[in-house]
Design a protein around this motif. Structure first.
Motif, PDB file in Angstrom:
ATOM      1  N   SER A 244       0.792  -1.234   0.000  1.00 35.89           N
ATOM      2  CA  SER A 244       0.000   0.000   0.000  1.00 35.89           C
ATOM      3  C   SER A 244       0.823   1.282   0.000  1.00 35.89           C
ATOM      4  O   SER A 244       0.744   2.062  -0.940  1.00 35.89           O
ATOM      5  CB  SER A 244      -1.020  -0.001   1.142  1.00 35.89           C
ATOM      6  N   ASP A 245       1.605   1.520   1.028  1.00 37.96           N
ATOM      7  CA  ASP A 245       2.291   2.804   1.108  1.00 37.96           C
ATOM      8  C   ASP A 245       3.726   2.748   0.608  1.00 37.96           C
ATOM      9  O   ASP A 245       4.446   3.742   0.686  1.00 37.96           O
ATOM     10  CB  ASP A 245       2.264   3.344   2.542  1.00 37.96           C
ATOM     11  N   ILE A 246       4.157   1.607   0.106  1.00 38.98           N
ATOM     12  CA  ILE A 246       5.504   1.487  -0.442  1.00 38.98           C
ATOM     13  C   ILE A 246       5.444   0.674  -1.730  1.00 38.98           C
ATOM     14  O   ILE A 246       4.522  -0.104  -1.947  1.00 38.98           O
ATOM     15  CB  ILE A 246       6.489   0.833   0.560  1.00 38.98           C
ATOM     16  N   ASP A 247       6.434   0.864  -2.565  1.00 43.25           N
ATOM     17  CA  ASP A 247       6.510   0.171  -3.857  1.00 43.25           C
ATOM     18  C   ASP A 247       7.671  -0.814  -3.806  1.00 43.25           C
ATOM     19  O   ASP A 247       8.817  -0.421  -3.602  1.00 43.25           O
ATOM     20  CB  ASP A 247       6.713   1.194  -4.970  1.00 43.25           C
ATOM     21  N   VAL A 248       7.351  -2.107  -3.958  1.00 36.82           N
ATOM     22  CA  VAL A 248       8.376  -3.154  -3.889  1.00 36.82           C
ATOM     23  C   VAL A 248       8.278  -4.002  -5.153  1.00 36.82           C
ATOM     24  O   VAL A 248       7.466  -4.931  -5.232  1.00 36.82           O
ATOM     25  CB  VAL A 248       8.209  -4.046  -2.641  1.00 36.82           C
TER      26      VAL A 248
ATOM     27  N   ILE B 191      13.408 -13.854   0.950  1.00 33.56           N
ATOM     28  CA  ILE B 191      13.431 -12.497   1.505  1.00 33.56           C
ATOM     29  C   ILE B 191      12.000 -12.100   1.837  1.00 33.56           C
ATOM     30  O   ILE B 191      11.120 -12.129   0.971  1.00 33.56           O
ATOM     31  CB  ILE B 191      14.022 -11.472   0.516  1.00 33.56           C
ATOM     32  N   ALA B 192      11.751 -11.740   3.095  1.00 34.44           N
ATOM     33  CA  ALA B 192      10.436 -11.275   3.523  1.00 34.44           C
ATOM     34  C   ALA B 192      10.468  -9.760   3.646  1.00 34.44           C
ATOM     35  O   ALA B 192      11.387  -9.197   4.238  1.00 34.44           O
ATOM     36  CB  ALA B 192      10.059 -11.902   4.865  1.00 34.44           C
ATOM     37  N   VAL B 193       9.454  -9.100   3.061  1.00 30.72           N
ATOM     38  CA  VAL B 193       9.389  -7.641   3.038  1.00 30.72           C
ATOM     39  C   VAL B 193       8.059  -7.194   3.628  1.00 30.72           C
ATOM     40  O   VAL B 193       7.009  -7.776   3.330  1.00 30.72           O
ATOM     41  CB  VAL B 193       9.507  -7.088   1.603  1.00 30.72           C
ATOM     42  N   TRP B 194       8.075  -6.142   4.452  1.00 32.16           N
ATOM     43  CA  TRP B 194       6.858  -5.595   5.024  1.00 32.16           C
ATOM     44  C   TRP B 194       7.012  -4.086   5.158  1.00 32.16           C
ATOM     45  O   TRP B 194       8.089  -3.537   4.967  1.00 32.16           O
ATOM     46  CB  TRP B 194       6.549  -6.250   6.369  1.00 32.16           C
ATOM     47  N   SER B 195       5.900  -3.430   5.473  1.00 30.18           N
ATOM     48  CA  SER B 195       5.916  -1.984   5.658  1.00 30.18           C
ATOM     49  C   SER B 195       6.117  -1.666   7.131  1.00 30.18           C
ATOM     50  O   SER B 195       5.405  -2.188   7.994  1.00 30.18           O
ATOM     51  CB  SER B 195       4.595  -1.365   5.167  1.00 30.18           C
ATOM     52  N   GLN B 196       7.066  -0.811   7.405  1.00 26.21           N
ATOM     53  CA  GLN B 196       7.354  -0.406   8.778  1.00 26.21           C
ATOM     54  C   GLN B 196       7.580   1.104   8.787  1.00 26.21           C
ATOM     55  O   GLN B 196       8.522   1.596   8.153  1.00 26.21           O
ATOM     56  CB  GLN B 196       8.591  -1.142   9.303  1.00 26.21           C
ATOM     57  N   ASP B 197       6.707   1.817   9.465  1.00 23.57           N
ATOM     58  CA  ASP B 197       6.793   3.281   9.510  1.00 23.57           C
ATOM     59  C   ASP B 197       6.765   3.877   8.105  1.00 23.57           C
ATOM     60  O   ASP B 197       7.531   4.799   7.780  1.00 23.57           O
ATOM     61  CB  ASP B 197       8.052   3.737  10.251  1.00 23.57           C
ATOM     62  N   SER B 198       5.884   3.319   7.258  1.00 23.29           N
ATOM     63  CA  SER B 198       5.698   3.781   5.878  1.00 23.29           C
ATOM     64  C   SER B 198       6.953   3.647   5.020  1.00 23.29           C
ATOM     65  O   SER B 198       7.106   4.345   4.016  1.00 23.29           O
ATOM     66  CB  SER B 198       5.216   5.245   5.860  1.00 23.29           C
ATOM     67  N   SER B 199       7.830   2.740   5.427  1.00 25.65           N
ATOM     68  CA  SER B 199       9.036   2.448   4.648  1.00 25.65           C
ATOM     69  C   SER B 199       9.184   0.932   4.558  1.00 25.65           C
ATOM     70  O   SER B 199       8.721   0.206   5.438  1.00 25.65           O
ATOM     71  CB  SER B 199      10.278   3.048   5.316  1.00 25.65           C
ATOM     72  N   PRO B 200       9.838   0.448   3.485  1.00 25.51           N
ATOM     73  CA  PRO B 200      10.041  -1.001   3.392  1.00 25.51           C
ATOM     74  C   PRO B 200      11.068  -1.488   4.410  1.00 25.51           C
ATOM     75  O   PRO B 200      12.074  -0.825   4.667  1.00 25.51           O
ATOM     76  CB  PRO B 200      10.542  -1.192   1.961  1.00 25.51           C
ATOM     77  N   ALA B 201      10.788  -2.628   5.000  1.00 27.81           N
ATOM     78  CA  ALA B 201      11.738  -3.317   5.870  1.00 27.81           C
ATOM     79  C   ALA B 201      11.784  -4.772   5.424  1.00 27.81           C
ATOM     80  O   ALA B 201      10.782  -5.319   4.961  1.00 27.81           O
ATOM     81  CB  ALA B 201      11.322  -3.215   7.336  1.00 27.81           C
ATOM     82  N   CYS B 202      12.927  -5.402   5.536  1.00 22.83           N
ATOM     83  CA  CYS B 202      13.027  -6.776   5.051  1.00 22.83           C
ATOM     84  C   CYS B 202      14.136  -7.521   5.785  1.00 22.83           C
ATOM     85  O   CYS B 202      14.953  -6.923   6.499  1.00 22.83           O
ATOM     86  CB  CYS B 202      13.290  -6.808   3.554  1.00 22.83           C
TER      87      CYS B 202
ATOM     88  N   LEU C  10      15.990  -3.300  -1.560  1.00 21.85           N
ATOM     89  CA  LEU C  10      15.849  -4.191  -0.415  1.00 21.85           C
ATOM     90  C   LEU C  10      17.117  -4.204   0.428  1.00 21.85           C
ATOM     91  O   LEU C  10      17.059  -4.375   1.644  1.00 21.85           O
ATOM     92  CB  LEU C  10      15.497  -5.603  -0.887  1.00 21.85           C
ATOM     93  N   ILE C  11      18.267  -4.043  -0.210  1.00 25.11           N
ATOM     94  CA  ILE C  11      19.512  -3.938   0.554  1.00 25.11           C
ATOM     95  C   ILE C  11      19.429  -2.741   1.499  1.00 25.11           C
ATOM     96  O   ILE C  11      19.788  -2.820   2.679  1.00 25.11           O
ATOM     97  CB  ILE C  11      20.717  -3.800  -0.390  1.00 25.11           C
ATOM     98  N   ASP C  12      18.898  -1.619   0.991  1.00 29.67           N
ATOM     99  CA  ASP C  12      18.750  -0.427   1.818  1.00 29.67           C
ATOM    100  C   ASP C  12      17.726  -0.626   2.930  1.00 29.67           C
ATOM    101  O   ASP C  12      17.800   0.024   3.975  1.00 29.67           O
ATOM    102  CB  ASP C  12      18.332   0.766   0.955  1.00 29.67           C
ATOM    103  N   ALA C  13      16.753  -1.533   2.699  1.00 31.97           N
ATOM    104  CA  ALA C  13      15.688  -1.761   3.679  1.00 31.97           C
ATOM    105  C   ALA C  13      16.008  -2.891   4.638  1.00 31.97           C
ATOM    106  O   ALA C  13      15.195  -3.218   5.512  1.00 31.97           O
ATOM    107  CB  ALA C  13      14.384  -2.074   2.948  1.00 31.97           C
ATOM    108  N   ASP C  14      17.178  -3.502   4.495  1.00 31.82           N
ATOM    109  CA  ASP C  14      17.543  -4.672   5.299  1.00 31.82           C
ATOM    110  C   ASP C  14      17.960  -4.223   6.705  1.00 31.82           C
ATOM    111  O   ASP C  14      19.125  -4.009   6.986  1.00 31.82           O
ATOM    112  CB  ASP C  14      18.682  -5.431   4.616  1.00 31.82           C
ATOM    113  N   ARG C  15      16.966  -4.092   7.571  1.00 30.67           N
ATOM    114  CA  ARG C  15      17.212  -3.584   8.919  1.00 30.67           C
ATOM    115  C   ARG C  15      17.645  -4.677   9.889  1.00 30.67           C
ATOM    116  O   ARG C  15      18.007  -4.385  11.025  1.00 30.67           O
ATOM    117  CB  ARG C  15      15.953  -2.915   9.461  1.00 30.67           C
ATOM    118  N   TYR C  16      17.561  -5.915   9.476  1.00 28.68           N
ATOM    119  CA  TYR C  16      17.804  -7.017  10.397  1.00 28.68           C
ATOM    120  C   TYR C  16      18.909  -7.942   9.919  1.00 28.68           C
ATOM    121  O   TYR C  16      18.949  -9.112  10.261  1.00 28.68           O
ATOM    122  CB  TYR C  16      16.497  -7.792  10.618  1.00 28.68           C
TER     123      TYR C  16
END
Length: 271
Positions: free
Chosen positions: A13-17, A178-189, A241-247
């Motif tokens: 919804s709020d992010i484009d993946v 790779i699992a991706v979800w929306s976190q604080d209106s930004s992609p996290a994975c 996704l590399i940029d969104a890889d918070r974990y």
């Protein structure tokens, strides 16, 4: 086949993946997911599925495996690869992942997962173990279902030039998710890699790697790896996704994971 919409890059919804891409793949859309086939390897380089944990449906499994008539048979691995051996048709898009929404749509999604383009040769040890591929599938889907969460999940083969040839097909040693979800209106994975080399050796009766050689992307039975490592090994466009890889595992965790014969329990890993 009813014309499906395939993987939706705006599903969160709020992010484009977008579906990861690389040169030479053929994209086949299905219901709630897409498969990018490498026609030379005859297997999926990457799959992308949208999971709506709030509207999953319980649909009878079935077992109607078939080729996809949108692609030449010579560019997909069919039953001749899996007959009379110990290789499983390992779903890269888990059967239950796209089975959500209206019942008729969920039923079509279930049927779509039984195309040979959706699976890859996996040993039973890898594919059916609650602490390996099946366990990781359960973990990701269970997370979506428990929290009513929307996820976009990418899975595929890690192709290597020296993968062993069996019945004319180069068998991948490793698979990624790779699992991706929306976190604080930004992609996290977060990314995972599993290696089936130890259980593949006896099936093919051919040594695949010296015991002293380090695994390319991380230890066998240790799931979590940086998405950047997956991008490097697969050639897929995973920059966002590399940029969104918070974990991604920190250096100390990766050093500990280098003891690759030890089992990491699924419960130790958190989205």
């Amino acid at each position: 086949m009813t014309s499906p919409l395939g993987f939706d890059p705006k599903f969160l919804s709020d992010i484009d993946v977008p579906l990861p891409d690389r040169e030479g793949v053929v994209v086949l859309p299905y219901t709630h997911f897409s498969v990018s086939i490498d026609p030379d390897r005859r297997l999926a380089a990457v799959t992308g599925v949208n999971i709506d944990g709030a509207s999953l449906k319980d649909v009878q499994r079935g077992d109607d495996w078939r080729l996809d008539d949108r692609l030449p048979a010579s560019q997909q691995a069919g039953n001749e690869l899996y007959a009379n051996n110990d290789l499983d048709r390992g779903h890269l898009v888990r059967r239950r992942d796209p089975v959500w929404g209206e019942l008729s749509v969920a039923t079509r999604a279930n049927q779509d997962t039984f195309h040979y383009t959706v699976c890859a040769p996996q040993t039973a040890t890898l594919n059916q173990s609650k602490t390996l591929w099946l366990g990781l599938e359960d973990y990701v889907l269970g997370y979506a279902e428990q929290y009513g969460q929307r996820l976009s999940v990418f899975s595929g083969c890690v192709f290597a030039d020296d993968d062993p040839i069996y019945r004319g097909i180069a068998i991948p040693r490793q698979f990624f998710k790779i699992a991706v979800w929306s976190q604080d209106s930004s992609p996290a994975c977060t990314g995972y890699v599993l290696d089936q080399s130890p259980s593949l050796d006896p099936i093919l009766d051919k040594p695949l790697r010296l015991e002293t050689d380090p695994p390319p992307l991380g230890p066998y039975r240790t799931y979590q790896v940086p998405v950047a490592d997956i991008a490097s090994a697969t050639g897929l466009t995973l920059d966002r996704l590399i940029d969104a890889d918070r974990y991604a595992p920190v250096a100390a965790a990766r050093a500990e994971a280098s003891r690759w014969t030890e089992l990491t329990r699924l419960s130790d890993i958190h989205l």
